[in-house]
Design a protein around this motif. Structure first.
Motif, PDB file in Angstrom:
ATOM      1  N   MET A  70      84.446  53.284  46.160  1.00 13.13           N
ATOM      2  CA  MET A  70      83.160  53.851  45.801  1.00 13.13           C
ATOM      3  C   MET A  70      82.822  55.000  46.756  1.00 13.13           C
ATOM      4  SD  MET A  70      82.294  52.058  43.189  1.00 13.13           S
ATOM      5  CE  MET A  70      80.574  52.164  42.844  1.00 13.13           C
ATOM      6  N   LEU A  71      82.333  56.057  46.200  1.00 11.96           N
ATOM      7  CA  LEU A  71      82.027  57.258  46.974  1.00 11.96           C
ATOM      8  C   LEU A  71      80.524  57.513  47.011  1.00 11.96           C
ATOM      9  CD1 LEU A  71      84.670  59.632  45.341  1.00 11.96           C
ATOM     10  CD2 LEU A  71      84.865  58.536  47.570  1.00 11.96           C
ATOM     11  N   SER A  72      80.055  57.948  48.162  1.00 12.56           N
ATOM     12  CA  SER A  72      78.673  58.411  48.247  1.00 12.56           C
ATOM     13  C   SER A  72      78.600  59.779  47.582  1.00 12.56           C
ATOM     14  CB  SER A  72      78.238  58.518  49.708  1.00 12.56           C
ATOM     15  OG  SER A  72      78.913  59.603  50.338  1.00 12.56           O
ATOM     16  N   ILE A  73      77.415  60.251  47.348  1.00 13.13           N
ATOM     17  CA  ILE A  73      77.257  61.567  46.733  1.00 13.13           C
ATOM     18  C   ILE A  73      77.816  62.659  47.652  1.00 13.13           C
ATOM     19  CG2 ILE A  73      74.906  62.019  47.540  1.00 13.13           C
ATOM     20  CD1 ILE A  73      74.382  63.141  44.634  1.00 13.13           C
ATOM     21  N   GLY A  74      77.676  62.472  48.965  1.00 20.14           N
ATOM     22  CA  GLY A  74      78.234  63.436  49.913  1.00 20.14           C
ATOM     23  C   GLY A  74      79.755  63.462  49.862  1.00 20.14           C
ATOM     24  N   GLN A  75      80.367  62.289  49.764  1.00 18.09           N
ATOM     25  CA  GLN A  75      81.823  62.219  49.664  1.00 18.09           C
ATOM     26  C   GLN A  75      82.302  62.828  48.351  1.00 18.09           C
ATOM     27  OE1 GLN A  75      81.904  57.960  50.205  1.00 18.09           O
ATOM     28  NE2 GLN A  75      82.803  58.145  52.268  1.00 18.09           N
ATOM     29  N   LEU A  76      81.577  62.551  47.288  1.00 21.97           N
ATOM     30  CA  LEU A  76      81.916  63.126  45.983  1.00 21.97           C
ATOM     31  C   LEU A  76      81.845  64.650  46.051  1.00 21.97           C
ATOM     32  CD1 LEU A  76      82.578  62.298  43.018  1.00 21.97           C
ATOM     33  CD2 LEU A  76      80.134  62.477  42.574  1.00 21.97           C
ATOM     34  N   SER A  77      80.816  65.146  46.716  1.00 24.68           N
ATOM     35  CA  SER A  77      80.645  66.581  46.895  1.00 24.68           C
ATOM     36  C   SER A  77      81.819  67.179  47.674  1.00 24.68           C
ATOM     37  CB  SER A  77      79.324  66.859  47.617  1.00 24.68           C
ATOM     38  OG  SER A  77      79.190  68.220  47.920  1.00 24.68           O
ATOM     39  N   GLN A  78      82.201  66.524  48.756  1.00 25.86           N
ATOM     40  CA  GLN A  78      83.314  67.019  49.575  1.00 25.86           C
ATOM     41  C   GLN A  78      84.619  67.026  48.801  1.00 25.86           C
ATOM     42  OE1 GLN A  78      83.181  64.445  53.021  1.00 25.86           O
ATOM     43  NE2 GLN A  78      81.904  65.885  54.169  1.00 25.86           N
ATOM     44  N   GLN A  79      84.870  66.001  48.016  1.00 30.77           N
ATOM     45  CA  GLN A  79      86.133  65.905  47.285  1.00 30.77           C
ATOM     46  C   GLN A  79      86.238  66.892  46.135  1.00 30.77           C
ATOM     47  OE1 GLN A  79      87.822  62.157  46.248  1.00 30.77           O
ATOM     48  NE2 GLN A  79      87.197  61.187  48.157  1.00 30.77           N
ATOM     49  N   THR A  80      85.102  67.274  45.570  1.00 25.70           N
ATOM     50  CA  THR A  80      85.129  68.145  44.395  1.00 25.70           C
ATOM     51  C   THR A  80      84.704  69.579  44.679  1.00 25.70           C
ATOM     52  OG1 THR A  80      82.866  67.542  43.789  1.00 25.70           O
ATOM     53  CG2 THR A  80      84.673  66.219  42.821  1.00 25.70           C
ATOM     54  N   GLY A  81      83.985  69.787  45.774  1.00 27.80           N
ATOM     55  CA  GLY A  81      83.468  71.119  46.051  1.00 27.80           C
ATOM     56  C   GLY A  81      82.192  71.434  45.283  1.00 27.80           C
ATOM     57  N   VAL A  82      81.593  70.421  44.671  1.00 25.43           N
ATOM     58  CA  VAL A  82      80.344  70.593  43.938  1.00 25.43           C
ATOM     59  C   VAL A  82      79.203  70.175  44.857  1.00 25.43           C
ATOM     60  CG1 VAL A  82      78.999  69.883  41.918  1.00 25.43           C
ATOM     61  CG2 VAL A  82      81.488  70.146  41.734  1.00 25.43           C
ATOM     62  N   LYS A  83      78.192  71.003  44.958  1.00 23.78           N
ATOM     63  CA  LYS A  83      77.077  70.725  45.868  1.00 23.78           C
ATOM     64  C   LYS A  83      76.266  69.522  45.401  1.00 23.78           C
ATOM     65  CE  LYS A  83      76.861  75.393  47.469  1.00 23.78           C
ATOM     66  NZ  LYS A  83      76.133  76.501  47.940  1.00 23.78           N
ATOM     67  N   VAL A  84      75.713  68.819  46.359  1.00 26.38           N
ATOM     68  CA  VAL A  84      74.941  67.601  46.086  1.00 26.38           C
ATOM     69  C   VAL A  84      73.817  67.845  45.076  1.00 26.38           C
ATOM     70  CG1 VAL A  84      73.398  65.875  47.114  1.00 26.38           C
ATOM     71  CG2 VAL A  84      75.579  66.431  48.228  1.00 26.38           C
ATOM     72  N   PRO A  85      72.987  68.898  45.229  1.00 30.02           N
ATOM     73  CA  PRO A  85      71.918  69.110  44.233  1.00 30.02           C
ATOM     74  C   PRO A  85      72.478  69.325  42.818  1.00 30.02           C
ATOM     75  CG  PRO A  85      71.508  70.449  46.187  1.00 30.02           C
ATOM     76  CD  PRO A  85      72.881  69.862  46.336  1.00 30.02           C
ATOM     77  N   THR A  86      73.643  69.935  42.737  1.00 23.59           N
ATOM     78  CA  THR A  86      74.255  70.169  41.429  1.00 23.59           C
ATOM     79  C   THR A  86      74.707  68.845  40.818  1.00 23.59           C
ATOM     80  OG1 THR A  86      74.964  72.361  42.146  1.00 23.59           O
ATOM     81  CG2 THR A  86      76.056  71.453  40.210  1.00 23.59           C
ATOM     82  N   ILE A  87      75.260  67.970  41.640  1.00 29.50           N
ATOM     83  CA  ILE A  87      75.666  66.650  41.148  1.00 29.50           C
ATOM     84  C   ILE A  87      74.442  65.903  40.623  1.00 29.50           C
ATOM     85  CG2 ILE A  87      76.639  64.410  41.779  1.00 29.50           C
ATOM     86  CD1 ILE A  87      78.324  65.956  43.921  1.00 29.50           C
ATOM     87  N   ARG A  88      73.362  65.952  41.372  1.00 29.95           N
ATOM     88  CA  ARG A  88      72.122  65.284  40.924  1.00 29.95           C
ATOM     89  C   ARG A  88      71.638  65.877  39.594  1.00 29.95           C
ATOM     90  NH1 ARG A  88      70.007  65.708  46.726  1.00 29.95           N
ATOM     91  NH2 ARG A  88      70.592  63.706  47.634  1.00 29.95           N
ATOM     92  N   TYR A  89      71.712  67.203  39.494  1.00 35.59           N
ATOM     93  CA  TYR A  89      71.307  67.883  38.256  1.00 35.59           C
ATOM     94  C   TYR A  89      72.179  67.435  37.094  1.00 35.59           C
ATOM     95  CZ  TYR A  89      70.780  71.619  34.835  1.00 35.59           C
ATOM     96  OH  TYR A  89      70.592  72.315  33.669  1.00 35.59           O
ATOM     97  N   TYR A  90      73.489  67.395  37.293  1.00 42.21           N
ATOM     98  CA  TYR A  90      74.393  66.967  36.221  1.00 42.21           C
ATOM     99  C   TYR A  90      74.083  65.541  35.784  1.00 42.21           C
ATOM    100  CZ  TYR A  90      77.428  71.054  37.100  1.00 42.21           C
ATOM    101  OH  TYR A  90      77.953  72.324  37.241  1.00 42.21           O
ATOM    102  N   GLU A  91      73.724  64.703  36.728  1.00 42.87           N
ATOM    103  CA  GLU A  91      73.355  63.330  36.393  1.00 42.87           C
ATOM    104  C   GLU A  91      72.039  63.320  35.604  1.00 42.87           C
ATOM    105  OE1 GLU A  91      72.441  59.185  38.722  1.00 42.87           O
ATOM    106  OE2 GLU A  91      73.842  60.583  39.661  1.00 42.87           O
ATOM    107  N   GLU A  92      71.101  64.143  36.045  1.00 38.68           N
ATOM    108  CA  GLU A  92      69.782  64.208  35.403  1.00 38.68           C
ATOM    109  C   GLU A  92      69.871  64.655  33.947  1.00 38.68           C
ATOM    110  OE1 GLU A  92      66.069  67.198  35.930  1.00 38.68           O
ATOM    111  OE2 GLU A  92      66.735  66.206  37.775  1.00 38.68           O
ATOM    112  N   ILE A  93      70.767  65.606  33.652  1.00 39.25           N
ATOM    113  CA  ILE A  93      70.875  66.126  32.280  1.00 39.25           C
ATOM    114  C   ILE A  93      71.898  65.369  31.440  1.00 39.25           C
ATOM    115  CG2 ILE A  93      70.053  68.420  32.934  1.00 39.25           C
ATOM    116  CD1 ILE A  93      72.988  69.408  32.678  1.00 39.25           C
ATOM    117  N   GLY A  94      72.509  64.347  32.025  1.00 42.53           N
ATOM    118  CA  GLY A  94      73.407  63.492  31.260  1.00 42.53           C
ATOM    119  C   GLY A  94      74.863  63.916  31.231  1.00 42.53           C
TER     120      GLY A  94
END
Length: 138
Positions: free
Chosen positions: A1-25
């Motif tokens: 299991m990855l934290s949002i920060g780890q997910l960000s580091q592994q993919t190069g996608v910024k944390v706010p963008t990950i949250r946005y992608y989750e928010e819009i489905g």
């Protein structure tokens, strides 16, 4: 299991963008720890990788939603995915064409300037001031 920060580091996608992608489905809702921190599994990592690659190729959010829907329904024909990709290709081709025309116009403008006149006689400044001097349609 990855934290949002780890997910960000592994993919190069910024944390706010990950949250946005989750928010819009686009991203599935993350699991939560007892402390309410997001945790992502391999499916979330793979999904974010898919989204990032599609965004890097210039696909719109709506196109990515459609592609994800197709990916989530493997019984459907991939013809729809091909149409979406061909539409993106046509859009990129139009943009490249426009950029080539801009390149030619800038080349023409810069070649018209000797660089040794005063700003009142500068071909670059004169060309930018008068769109009628452009050879490229705008």
């Amino acid at each position: 299991m990855l934290s949002i920060g780890q997910l960000s580091q592994q993919t190069g996608v910024k944390v706010p963008t990950i949250r946005y992608y989750e928010e819009i489905g686009l991203m599935p809702s993350a699991g939560r720890t007892g402390g309410n921190q997001r945790r992502y599994d391999r499916i979330g990592l793979d999904r974010l990788g898919f989204i990032k690659h599609a965004r890097d190729l210039g696909f719109s959010i709506d196109a990515i939603k459609s592609l994800i829907d197709l990916q989530d329904h493997p019984d459907r024909s991939c013809a729809e995915a091909n149409v979406i990709a061909r539409t993106q290709l046509a859009d990129v081709s139009r943009k490249i064409s426009r950029l080539r025309a801009l390149e030619q116009e800038l080349e023409r403008i810069t070649q018209g300037c000797s660089g040794d006149g005063i700003s009142g006689d500068c071909y670059v400044l004169t060309s930018l001031s008068d769109h009628g001097l452009c050879e490229t349609p705008h």
